[in-house]
Design a protein around this motif. Structure first.
Motif, PDB file in Angstrom:
ATOM      1  N   MET A  30       0.835  -1.197   0.000  1.00 38.36           N
ATOM      2  CA  MET A  30       0.000   0.000   0.000  1.00 38.36           C
ATOM      3  C   MET A  30       0.870   1.247   0.000  1.00 38.36           C
ATOM      4  O   MET A  30       1.928   1.275   0.618  1.00 38.36           O
ATOM      5  CB  MET A  30      -0.889   0.029   1.249  1.00 38.36           C
ATOM      6  N   ASP A  87       0.598  -0.413   7.653  1.00 43.68           N
ATOM      7  CA  ASP A  87       0.327  -0.151   6.239  1.00 43.68           C
ATOM      8  C   ASP A  87      -1.118   0.285   6.014  1.00 43.68           C
ATOM      9  O   ASP A  87      -1.409   1.069   5.105  1.00 43.68           O
ATOM     10  CB  ASP A  87       0.667  -1.367   5.372  1.00 43.68           C
ATOM     11  N   VAL A  88      -2.039  -0.185   6.852  1.00 45.20           N
ATOM     12  CA  VAL A  88      -3.431   0.251   6.755  1.00 45.20           C
ATOM     13  C   VAL A  88      -3.578   1.666   7.318  1.00 45.20           C
ATOM     14  O   VAL A  88      -4.202   2.538   6.710  1.00 45.20           O
ATOM     15  CB  VAL A  88      -4.363  -0.722   7.504  1.00 45.20           C
ATOM     16  N   ASP A 113      -2.211   4.293   4.874  1.00 46.76           N
ATOM     17  CA  ASP A 113      -2.748   4.373   3.517  1.00 46.76           C
ATOM     18  C   ASP A 113      -3.465   5.717   3.350  1.00 46.76           C
ATOM     19  O   ASP A 113      -4.363   6.046   4.127  1.00 46.76           O
ATOM     20  CB  ASP A 113      -3.723   3.225   3.279  1.00 46.76           C
ATOM     21  N   LEU A 141      -7.391   5.534   2.921  1.00 49.17           N
ATOM     22  CA  LEU A 141      -8.053   5.073   4.143  1.00 49.17           C
ATOM     23  C   LEU A 141      -8.004   6.145   5.223  1.00 49.17           C
ATOM     24  O   LEU A 141      -8.960   6.317   5.986  1.00 49.17           O
ATOM     25  CB  LEU A 141      -7.398   3.787   4.650  1.00 49.17           C
ATOM     26  N   GLY A 144      -8.201   4.936   8.345  1.00 52.42           N
ATOM     27  CA  GLY A 144      -6.813   4.675   8.701  1.00 52.42           C
ATOM     28  C   GLY A 144      -6.411   5.262  10.043  1.00 52.42           C
ATOM     29  O   GLY A 144      -5.598   4.686  10.769  1.00 52.42           O
ATOM     30  N   GLU A 161     -12.739  -2.770  -2.709  1.00 49.31           N
ATOM     31  CA  GLU A 161     -11.296  -2.532  -2.649  1.00 49.31           C
ATOM     32  C   GLU A 161     -10.867  -2.126  -1.244  1.00 49.31           C
ATOM     33  O   GLU A 161      -9.861  -2.619  -0.715  1.00 49.31           O
ATOM     34  CB  GLU A 161     -10.906  -1.445  -3.651  1.00 49.31           C
ATOM     35  N   ILE A 162     -11.637  -1.242  -0.628  1.00 49.93           N
ATOM     36  CA  ILE A 162     -11.296  -0.797   0.722  1.00 49.93           C
ATOM     37  C   ILE A 162     -11.560  -1.910   1.733  1.00 49.93           C
ATOM     38  O   ILE A 162     -10.789  -2.097   2.680  1.00 49.93           O
ATOM     39  CB  ILE A 162     -12.078   0.485   1.065  1.00 49.93           C
ATOM     40  N   LYS A 190      -8.629  -4.069   1.922  1.00 47.30           N
ATOM     41  CA  LYS A 190      -7.488  -3.463   2.615  1.00 47.30           C
ATOM     42  C   LYS A 190      -7.614  -3.571   4.132  1.00 47.30           C
ATOM     43  O   LYS A 190      -6.631  -3.844   4.821  1.00 47.30           O
ATOM     44  CB  LYS A 190      -7.356  -1.990   2.219  1.00 47.30           C
ATOM     45  N   VAL A 191      -8.813  -3.359   4.658  1.00 48.63           N
ATOM     46  CA  VAL A 191      -8.969  -3.329   6.121  1.00 48.63           C
ATOM     47  C   VAL A 191      -9.173  -4.716   6.711  1.00 48.63           C
ATOM     48  O   VAL A 191      -9.087  -4.893   7.935  1.00 48.63           O
ATOM     49  CB  VAL A 191     -10.129  -2.401   6.545  1.00 48.63           C
TER      50      VAL A 191
END
Length: 368
Positions: free
Chosen positions: A1, A195-196, A199, A202, A208, A242-243, A246-247
């Motif tokens: 990310m 990394d989250v 981002d 985010l 984030g 997509e999000i 990521k989470v």
């Protein structure tokens, strides 16, 4: 990310996102920065008097509109275009004052250009609002003096700050004794991986930077807000594949908190044989007042309360609405804290027009 662009601070990235990239709330990638549900009737009636341009470009995850603020000085952290500030301006009245603070010039421009329009709409001879550029981590730099504010509000902004410790410390400094930080924000059920958290999308979407709720309460207590109270909790759904990827399994919620600046609060709920009886009179909750998600008070009905709850009702702006009995001279041990009788009876029921009682989970062993 990817991370926040190199050479660009978190502040600059967030300013660009909300000032330049977003034209309205429709451009958001998730609903984290959008309030869930409808506001209570007493709030909705004032929202009708807010300029459409202000409302269209406003982002928030709740309705942290404080009660019983007539004549008060209220500070709105991260006010954006000023929607909440203009709602609160109607409650503080012409003799009160609302200060909106934001770091984004584009947002402040919308708030400022509608000041005269709102004053006329409210029937005020002069605006009772002012909007200043500044950072929520440095209120003194924005001209906010020590112990000068009755209530501080914020709507889905604290999560965007890279220094939440400074936000709380500055809020505590600026509040008068008995004052309150009353705010809604995004929280998460775990500490997010780096990394989250870093981002850029985010972070700008209020995910984030979301704090693990227990870490937040620990930080609040260390700052001086000894007994954080949850007023309401709403789930946040992320309708973006997509999000969501990521989470991962992290679960996000919007929480509204009350943090009072009161000296001498106990570290846990203690029993001093005190009771509190609501006299009624708080607009929108004339018959049933909710202090937090498990302390409700029906007008005329005495309730046993712990020492901290007694102080929150007797040493704040709510004092005129309550009759308290007992003092802290005799200690009877730990207070078995759970829902008040009224909270247990009216949870989930619409008692006032547009006001629905909180949903109560398992009784807590402590409010603190």
């Amino acid at each position: 990310m990817s991370k926040v662009p190199q050479g660009e601070s978190t502040h600059e990235w967030v300013k660009d996102y909300y000032g330049k990239l977003l034209a309205s709330s429709d451009d958001l990638q998730t609903n984290a920065c959008c309030a869930a549900g409808a506001p209570a009737g007493w709030i909705a009636s004032r929202l009708q008097h807010v300029h459409p341009e202000v409302s269209e470009r406003f982002y928030g995850c709740g309705f942290p509109i404080p009660q019983a603020v007539e004549g008060a000085t209220v500070l709105d952290l991260g006010c954006g275009t000023g929607r909440d500030a203009y709602v609160i301006a109607q409650f503080v009245g012409e003799q009160g004052r609302v200060i909106g603070l934001d770091m984004t010039d584009e947002q402040l421009s919308v708030a400022r250009k509608t000041e005269a329009w709102h004053a006329e709409r409210f029937g005020y001879a002069q605006p009772n609002t002012s909007f200043v550029q500044g950072y929520i981590e440095d209120l003194k730099g924005a001209g906010i003096e020590d112990a000068s504010i009755d209530v501080i509000v914020s709507n889905c902004v604290v999560n965007l700050s890279p220094r939440k410790d400074l936000v709380l410390a500055e809020a505590y400094r600026a509040l008068k004794s008995g004052g309150e930080l009353y705010f809604s924000d995004v929280f998460v059920d775990r500490r997010l991986p780096e990394d989250v958290a870093n981002d850029p999308l985010l972070h700008a979407e209020c995910l984030g930077g979301a704090l693990y709720q227990f870490d937040f309460e620990t930080l609040a207590k260390a700052t001086g807000f000894a007994d954080p109270r949850v007023v309401s909790t709403s789930p946040i759904t992320i309708n973006n594949p997509e999000i969501m990827a990521k989470v991962g399994l992290a679960s996000f919620v919007s929480v509204t908190y009350r943090l009072f600046k009161l000296e001498g609060l106990d570290a846990q709920c203690e029993d001093y044989g005190q009771t509190a009886t609501y006299r009624g009179g708080v607009e929108g909750e004339e018959r049933l007042f909710w202090l937090d998600d498990h302390h409700a008070f029906e007008a005329g009905r005495p309730e046993r309360v712990c020492g901290n709850t007694a102080a929150m009702l007797a040493s704040t702006r709510f004092a005129e609405f309550f009759e308290g009995k007992g003092c802290r001279q005799t200690h009877y041990g730990a207070f078995a804290c759970g829902p008040t009788m009224a909270a247990a009876q009216y949870a989930g029921r619409e008692v006032e027009s547009g006001a629905v009682g909180a949903t109560i989970s398992a009784p807590k062993t402590s409010c603190c």
